[in-house]
Design a protein around this motif. Structure first.
Motif, PDB file in Angstrom:
ATOM      1  N   TYR A   1      15.603 -11.255 -31.543  1.00 33.70           N
ATOM      2  CA  TYR A   1      15.211 -10.991 -32.927  1.00 33.70           C
ATOM      3  C   TYR A   1      15.761  -9.648 -33.382  1.00 33.70           C
ATOM      4  O   TYR A   1      16.173  -8.814 -32.564  1.00 33.70           O
ATOM      5  CB  TYR A   1      13.682 -11.005 -33.098  1.00 33.70           C
ATOM      6  N   HIS A   2      15.744  -9.461 -34.691  1.00 35.14           N
ATOM      7  CA  HIS A   2      15.975  -8.129 -35.261  1.00 35.14           C
ATOM      8  C   HIS A   2      14.911  -7.899 -36.318  1.00 35.14           C
ATOM      9  O   HIS A   2      14.697  -8.738 -37.185  1.00 35.14           O
ATOM     10  CB  HIS A   2      17.357  -7.989 -35.897  1.00 35.14           C
ATOM     11  N   ASP A   3      14.222  -6.782 -36.215  1.00 32.44           N
ATOM     12  CA  ASP A   3      13.211  -6.392 -37.187  1.00 32.44           C
ATOM     13  C   ASP A   3      13.465  -4.934 -37.552  1.00 32.44           C
ATOM     14  O   ASP A   3      13.765  -4.119 -36.686  1.00 32.44           O
ATOM     15  CB  ASP A   3      11.808  -6.553 -36.596  1.00 32.44           C
ATOM     16  N   SER A   4      13.346  -4.632 -38.841  1.00 31.76           N
ATOM     17  CA  SER A   4      13.642  -3.282 -39.334  1.00 31.76           C
ATOM     18  C   SER A   4      12.672  -2.229 -38.828  1.00 31.76           C
ATOM     19  O   SER A   4      13.016  -1.060 -38.735  1.00 31.76           O
ATOM     20  CB  SER A   4      13.646  -3.273 -40.863  1.00 31.76           C
ATOM     21  N   GLY A   5      11.458  -2.628 -38.510  1.00 24.52           N
ATOM     22  CA  GLY A   5      10.465  -1.679 -38.003  1.00 24.52           C
ATOM     23  C   GLY A   5      10.163  -1.939 -36.547  1.00 24.52           C
ATOM     24  O   GLY A   5      10.444  -3.004 -36.010  1.00 24.52           O
ATOM     25  N   GLU A   6       9.579  -0.949 -35.900  1.00 26.41           N
ATOM     26  CA  GLU A   6       9.259  -1.104 -34.479  1.00 26.41           C
ATOM     27  C   GLU A   6       7.921  -1.786 -34.260  1.00 26.41           C
ATOM     28  O   GLU A   6       7.712  -2.432 -33.248  1.00 26.41           O
ATOM     29  CB  GLU A   6       9.249   0.263 -33.795  1.00 26.41           C
ATOM     30  N   ALA A   7       7.002  -1.661 -35.220  1.00 27.10           N
ATOM     31  CA  ALA A   7       5.655  -2.194 -35.052  1.00 27.10           C
ATOM     32  C   ALA A   7       5.548  -3.609 -35.612  1.00 27.10           C
ATOM     33  O   ALA A   7       6.213  -3.961 -36.577  1.00 27.10           O
ATOM     34  CB  ALA A   7       4.652  -1.287 -35.758  1.00 27.10           C
ATOM     35  N   ASN A   8       4.681  -4.388 -35.011  1.00 29.05           N
ATOM     36  CA  ASN A   8       4.320  -5.709 -35.515  1.00 29.05           C
ATOM     37  C   ASN A   8       3.232  -5.479 -36.559  1.00 29.05           C
ATOM     38  O   ASN A   8       2.084  -5.222 -36.226  1.00 29.05           O
ATOM     39  CB  ASN A   8       3.818  -6.580 -34.365  1.00 29.05           C
ATOM     40  N   GLU A   9       3.590  -5.557 -37.835  1.00 27.89           N
ATOM     41  CA  GLU A   9       2.656  -5.243 -38.920  1.00 27.89           C
ATOM     42  C   GLU A   9       1.444  -6.163 -38.939  1.00 27.89           C
ATOM     43  O   GLU A   9       0.381  -5.775 -39.401  1.00 27.89           O
ATOM     44  CB  GLU A   9       3.369  -5.295 -40.273  1.00 27.89           C
ATOM     45  N   GLY A  10       1.584  -7.382 -38.463  1.00 32.58           N
ATOM     46  CA  GLY A  10       0.461  -8.311 -38.442  1.00 32.58           C
ATOM     47  C   GLY A  10      -0.484  -8.070 -37.284  1.00 32.58           C
ATOM     48  O   GLY A  10      -1.681  -8.314 -37.371  1.00 32.58           O
ATOM     49  N   GLU A  11       0.056  -7.632 -36.163  1.00 32.15           N
ATOM     50  CA  GLU A  11      -0.689  -7.301 -34.948  1.00 32.15           C
ATOM     51  C   GLU A  11      -1.564  -8.437 -34.430  1.00 32.15           C
ATOM     52  O   GLU A  11      -2.551  -8.218 -33.757  1.00 32.15           O
ATOM     53  CB  GLU A  11      -1.549  -6.054 -35.161  1.00 32.15           C
ATOM     54  N   VAL A  12      -1.197  -9.690 -34.751  1.00 37.71           N
ATOM     55  CA  VAL A  12      -2.042 -10.814 -34.361  1.00 37.71           C
ATOM     56  C   VAL A  12      -1.470 -11.549 -33.151  1.00 37.71           C
ATOM     57  O   VAL A  12      -2.210 -11.959 -32.269  1.00 37.71           O
ATOM     58  CB  VAL A  12      -2.218 -11.792 -35.554  1.00 37.71           C
ATOM     59  N   TYR A  13      -0.175 -11.716 -33.096  1.00 38.94           N
ATOM     60  CA  TYR A  13       0.473 -12.514 -32.056  1.00 38.94           C
ATOM     61  C   TYR A  13       1.689 -11.747 -31.579  1.00 38.94           C
ATOM     62  O   TYR A  13       2.432 -11.196 -32.389  1.00 38.94           O
ATOM     63  CB  TYR A  13       0.873 -13.863 -32.674  1.00 38.94           C
ATOM     64  N   ARG A  14       1.886 -11.658 -30.284  1.00 44.95           N
ATOM     65  CA  ARG A  14       2.993 -10.907 -29.685  1.00 44.95           C
ATOM     66  C   ARG A  14       3.025  -9.476 -30.229  1.00 44.95           C
ATOM     67  O   ARG A  14       4.049  -8.984 -30.698  1.00 44.95           O
ATOM     68  CB  ARG A  14       4.317 -11.632 -29.916  1.00 44.95           C
ATOM     69  N   PRO A  15       1.896  -8.769 -30.182  1.00 47.29           N
ATOM     70  CA  PRO A  15       1.790  -7.445 -30.805  1.00 47.29           C
ATOM     71  C   PRO A  15       2.695  -6.374 -30.190  1.00 47.29           C
ATOM     72  O   PRO A  15       2.961  -5.354 -30.821  1.00 47.29           O
ATOM     73  CB  PRO A  15       0.316  -7.082 -30.619  1.00 47.29           C
ATOM     74  N   GLU A  16       3.212  -6.627 -28.988  1.00 44.80           N
ATOM     75  CA  GLU A  16       4.082  -5.647 -28.327  1.00 44.80           C
ATOM     76  C   GLU A  16       5.512  -5.694 -28.851  1.00 44.80           C
ATOM     77  O   GLU A  16       6.336  -4.873 -28.481  1.00 44.80           O
ATOM     78  CB  GLU A  16       4.060  -5.864 -26.807  1.00 44.80           C
ATOM     79  N   GLU A  17       5.808  -6.663 -29.704  1.00 47.33           N
ATOM     80  CA  GLU A  17       7.160  -6.799 -30.249  1.00 47.33           C
ATOM     81  C   GLU A  17       7.181  -6.441 -31.724  1.00 47.33           C
ATOM     82  O   GLU A  17       6.154  -6.416 -32.386  1.00 47.33           O
ATOM     83  CB  GLU A  17       7.669  -8.224 -30.023  1.00 47.33           C
ATOM     84  N   GLY A  18       8.358  -6.189 -32.262  1.00 46.89           N
ATOM     85  CA  GLY A  18       8.499  -5.716 -33.628  1.00 46.89           C
ATOM     86  C   GLY A  18       8.428  -6.773 -34.710  1.00 46.89           C
ATOM     87  O   GLY A  18       8.305  -6.444 -35.882  1.00 46.89           O
TER      88      GLY A  18
END
Length: 133
Positions: free
Chosen positions: A49-66
């Motif tokens: 994947y590519h995500d512009s931010g480092e944090a998972n903004e939803g923090e619900v599923y796979r929270p360790e990924e961006g």
């Protein structure tokens, strides 16, 4: 025949770096069938994947990924907070060569949102516009 399906926002080429990309939890998604957006491949940023931010903004599923994943009122996961150029990659197994109908449940709080499907690095759909809901 295993192939890679890429969901991306606005005409973006996938960046494949020499790293281990594997199906999520070792389970290849099958077509015909339902591809669960939250179960993109493992391999990390720039590989699966590519995500512009480092944090998972939803923090619900796979929270360790961006990748930003949240839940909705129907106990389902949703991909959100997407930005132009972000993408997620899936390993799929197409059981039969055929023409398939694609449908997606989408929503956006912005005008001008869109996404495109790629298979093995080539666009297989036009840009799909998402209305401001």
């Amino acid at each position: 025949m295993k192939q890679t399906l890429l969901y991306t926002t606005i005409l973006t080429a996938a960046c494949h770096i020499c790293a281990a990309q594997t199906p999520y939890k070792g389970v290849t998604q099958v077509i015909p069938g339902i591809i669960e957006v939250e179960n993109y491949d493992e391999g990390g940023e720039g590989v699966a994947y590519h995500d512009s931010g480092e944090a998972n903004e939803g923090e619900v599923y796979r929270p360790e990924e961006g990748v930003d994943i949240d839940g909705n009122d129907e106990s389902a996961y949703v991909l959100g907070w997407t930005q132009e150029g972000e993408w997620v990659d899936y390993t799929i197994d197409v059981k039969e060569a055929d023409a398939y109908v694609f449908s997606a449940r989408v929503a956006s709080g912005l005008d001008g949102s869109a996404f495109q499907l790629h298979l093995d690095g080539k666009a297989i759909s036009s840009v799909i516009n998402v209305p401001n809901t």
